[in-house]
Design a protein around this motif. Structure first.
Motif, PDB file in Angstrom:
ATOM      1  N   TRP A 177      -1.438 -10.943  -2.058  1.00  0.00           N
ATOM      2  CA  TRP A 177      -2.059 -11.382  -0.748  1.00  0.00           C
ATOM      3  C   TRP A 177      -3.589 -11.991  -1.450  1.00  0.00           C
ATOM      4  N   LYS A 178      -4.250 -12.914  -0.649  1.00  0.00           N
ATOM      5  CA  LYS A 178      -5.574 -13.230  -1.046  1.00  0.00           C
ATOM      6  C   LYS A 178      -6.262 -12.780   0.352  1.00  0.00           C
ATOM      7  N   TYR A 179      -7.269 -12.771   0.327  1.00  0.00           N
ATOM      8  CA  TYR A 179      -8.382 -12.579   1.790  1.00  0.00           C
ATOM      9  C   TYR A 179      -9.544 -13.630   1.743  1.00  0.00           C
ATOM     10  N   ASP A 180      -9.668 -13.808   3.023  1.00  0.00           N
ATOM     11  CA  ASP A 180     -10.915 -14.735   3.174  1.00  0.00           C
ATOM     12  C   ASP A 180     -12.000 -14.070   4.312  1.00  0.00           C
ATOM     13  N   PHE A 195      -3.289  -2.504   4.083  1.00  0.00           N
ATOM     14  CA  PHE A 195      -4.584  -3.502   3.639  1.00  0.00           C
ATOM     15  C   PHE A 195      -5.784  -2.671   3.932  1.00  0.00           C
ATOM     16  N   SER A 196      -6.549  -2.379   2.956  1.00  0.00           N
ATOM     17  CA  SER A 196      -7.809  -1.476   3.005  1.00  0.00           C
ATOM     18  C   SER A 196      -9.367  -2.127   2.813  1.00  0.00           C
ATOM     19  N   VAL A 236     -11.711 -10.719   8.541  1.00  0.00           N
ATOM     20  CA  VAL A 236     -11.062 -10.997   7.397  1.00  0.00           C
ATOM     21  C   VAL A 236      -9.594 -11.284   7.649  1.00  0.00           C
ATOM     22  N   THR A 237      -9.185 -12.444   6.950  1.00  0.00           N
ATOM     23  CA  THR A 237      -7.816 -12.637   7.211  1.00  0.00           C
ATOM     24  C   THR A 237      -7.178 -12.770   5.826  1.00  0.00           C
ATOM     25  N   TRP A 238      -6.033 -11.787   5.586  1.00  0.00           N
ATOM     26  CA  TRP A 238      -5.162 -11.608   4.530  1.00  0.00           C
ATOM     27  C   TRP A 238      -4.118 -12.885   4.625  1.00  0.00           C
ATOM     28  N   ARG A 242     -16.757  -4.075   1.724  1.00  0.00           N
ATOM     29  CA  ARG A 242     -15.989  -4.300   0.746  1.00  0.00           C
ATOM     30  C   ARG A 242     -14.536  -4.221   1.038  1.00  0.00           C
ATOM     31  N   PHE A 243     -13.685  -4.916  -0.004  1.00  0.00           N
ATOM     32  CA  PHE A 243     -12.321  -5.057   0.526  1.00  0.00           C
ATOM     33  C   PHE A 243     -11.507  -4.704  -0.655  1.00  0.00           C
ATOM     34  N   GLU A 244     -10.315  -3.921  -0.541  1.00  0.00           N
ATOM     35  CA  GLU A 244      -9.414  -3.552  -1.587  1.00  0.00           C
ATOM     36  C   GLU A 244      -8.418  -4.766  -2.089  1.00  0.00           C
TER      37      GLU A 244
END
Length: 209
Positions: free
Chosen positions: A77-80, A109-110, A92-94, A70-72
């Motif tokens: 920012w968006k994350y892939d 980034f959590s 993961v890439t923010w 899981r990602f917060e």
């Protein structure tokens, strides 16, 4: 004599603050210590060190040490997520949707993951991309100019409780000390400013007398 002592103390604290700033100017993953089998919340702290903004942060996950799930969300920012053929999350890439992180800023980034039962350490390889297109690779060995952050994994004591598979997470054994360490540069800065002001006041009083 008193003025000279204050000036020396101020200089010492300023140097200490600068050293602390240099030591913390790396991409670091907290907590620095966890336990085998735990569901843990990890936080990537990214300082921006150039005159241009940090616009992208990529972190790769060692599958033999941790299983991230899981990602917060983070405003601005968006994350892939990257996955392997088996569907496991490998990284993961923010990416900033706004201005990113300026030269005087840092970002946290959590994400959550389960520490492997046999893990002894988790090596986090990170890649920091700036607005000018330059990339800093935080993948080196400990002691190098661009070291990868490492989380030490302790063996689980017999009968010790751990977090469960339903997503109930622990803050981590090193969370309190990590938070304290992160405040050290600010405290040193405040002390240095106060001592510097005292030295200036003493100098002005002596000049008038």
């Amino acid at each position: 004599m008193f003025k000279k002592l204050l000036m020396n103390l101020s200089l010492l604290l300023i140097v200490s603050m600068l050293v602390a700033g240099i030591a913390s100017a790396h991409v670091v993953v907290y907590p620095k210590e966890t336990t085998q089998g735990n569901y843990e919340v990890f936080t990537v702290r990214v300082p921006s060190e150039k005159d241009v903004s940090t616009m992208k942060v990529e972190v790769k996950f060692p599958l033999d040490s941790v299983a991230v799930s899981r990602f917060e969300p983070k405003e601005g920012w968006k994350y892939d997520i990257a996955k392997d053929a088996a569907g496991k999350i490998t990284g993961v890439t923010w990416t900033a949707t706004g201005n990113g992180l300026a030269s005087t800023e840092f970002g946290d980034f959590s994400f959550q993951g389960k520490v492997a039962d046999a893990a002894t350490q988790i090596v986090w390889k990170a890649y920091q991309t700036y607005k000018d297109g330059s990339v800093v690779e935080w993948v080196g060995a400990n002691g190098s100019d661009k070291p990868a952050s490492v989380t030490t994994v302790k063996a689980k004591a017999a009968g010790a409780a751990t977090t469960d598979s339903h997503g109930n997470v622990t803050a981590g054994a090193g969370a309190a000390s990590d938070a304290s360490e992160s405040k050290t540069p600010l405290i040193l800065s405040i002390v240095a400013v106060v001592l510097g002001a005292l030295a200036l006041i003493v100098a002005l009083v002596r000049k008038r007398s």
